[in-house]
Design a protein around this motif. Structure first.
Motif, PDB file in Angstrom:
ATOM      1  N   SER A 191       0.432  -6.496  -8.961  1.00 43.43           N
ATOM      2  CA  SER A 191       0.502  -5.760  -7.689  1.00 43.43           C
ATOM      3  C   SER A 191      -0.892  -5.385  -7.190  1.00 43.43           C
ATOM      4  N   GLN A 192      -1.808  -5.112  -8.100  1.00 45.31           N
ATOM      5  CA  GLN A 192      -3.188  -4.809  -7.705  1.00 45.31           C
ATOM      6  C   GLN A 192      -3.821  -6.025  -7.013  1.00 45.31           C
ATOM      7  N   TYR A 240       4.117   0.220 -12.134  1.00 45.73           N
ATOM      8  CA  TYR A 240       3.483  -0.080 -10.848  1.00 45.73           C
ATOM      9  C   TYR A 240       2.428   0.981 -10.580  1.00 45.73           C
ATOM     10  N   PRO A 241       1.203   0.599 -10.174  1.00 44.68           N
ATOM     11  CA  PRO A 241       0.738  -0.765  -9.962  1.00 44.68           C
ATOM     12  C   PRO A 241       0.254  -1.405 -11.265  1.00 44.68           C
ATOM     13  N   ILE A 297      -3.209   1.906  -3.101  1.00 46.76           N
ATOM     14  CA  ILE A 297      -2.060   1.109  -3.547  1.00 46.76           C
ATOM     15  C   ILE A 297      -0.807   1.952  -3.794  1.00 46.76           C
ATOM     16  N   MET A 323       0.831  -1.203   0.000  1.00 44.42           N
ATOM     17  CA  MET A 323       0.000   0.000   0.000  1.00 44.42           C
ATOM     18  C   MET A 323       0.867   1.255   0.000  1.00 44.42           C
ATOM     19  N   GLU A 324       0.251   2.338  -0.366  1.00 43.63           N
ATOM     20  CA  GLU A 324       0.903   3.636  -0.348  1.00 43.63           C
ATOM     21  C   GLU A 324       1.364   3.974   1.069  1.00 43.63           C
ATOM     22  N   HIS A 342      -2.450  -6.336  -3.513  1.00 45.18           N
ATOM     23  CA  HIS A 342      -3.048  -5.280  -2.697  1.00 45.18           C
ATOM     24  C   HIS A 342      -4.448  -5.687  -2.220  1.00 45.18           C
ATOM     25  N   GLU A 343      -5.262  -6.184  -3.127  1.00 39.58           N
ATOM     26  CA  GLU A 343      -6.627  -6.599  -2.788  1.00 39.58           C
ATOM     27  C   GLU A 343      -6.619  -7.801  -1.842  1.00 39.58           C
TER      28      GLU A 343
END
Length: 147
Positions: free
Chosen positions: A76-77, A71-72, A95, A41-42, A80-81
């Motif tokens: 990567s998504q 990215y993302p 993200i 995450m960010e 994240h989920e």
């Protein structure tokens, strides 16, 4: 010579530049302030792991050059989920983005030599190294980041 693939080892603090299957250059690098974990995450200070492509590249006022990664991406998504579902990160976490490979502020190459992980998640090289690498990569060059 065109670089066809970049591989970045977080545990070795190295970026390897390949032409086809041959390593043609290797550079020391540093990472986000949390250099061990994968970016979920960010704001986590982690450098993402996985397979990416160069989206674009451009000169940068602070860091000499910037090689922007995609990215993302879908991979990567998905991570994240999944992290949200597993409650590893807050449900409202974003993200993040703007991850790339870049130099250092003027006269701070020593941060690379001393392995000072100072970025928010990017990969940083000495300015002479990013200047060299920049000239041999183009959009869609593959970038693999791993532990």
């Amino acid at each position: 010579m065109k670089i066809t693939t970049i591989q970045i080892s977080k545990s070795r603090y190295r970026l390897y530049a390949y032409h086809k299957n041959l390593v043609v250059k290797s550079y020391p690098v540093v990472f986000g302030f949390n250099p061990i974990d994968d970016k979920l995450m960010e704001g986590d200070g982690c450098t993402p792991e996985g397979e990416f492509k160069i989206k674009t590249k451009y000169p940068h006022k602070k860091w000499s050059k910037f090689i922007w990664l995609d990215y993302p991406n879908a991979q990567s998504q998905k991570k994240h989920e999944e992290a949200k579902k597993a409650k590893l990160i807050p449900a409202k976490a974003m993200i993040g983005g703007n991850v790339g490979i870049h130099g250092v502020p003027y006269m701070t190459d020593i941060s690379i030599s001393q392995r000072v992980n100072w970025t928010l998640g990017c990969i940083s090289l000495k300015n002479k190294d990013i200047d060299e690498l920049y000239s041999y990569v183009d959009n869609n060059t593959e970038v693999k980041i791993y532990k």
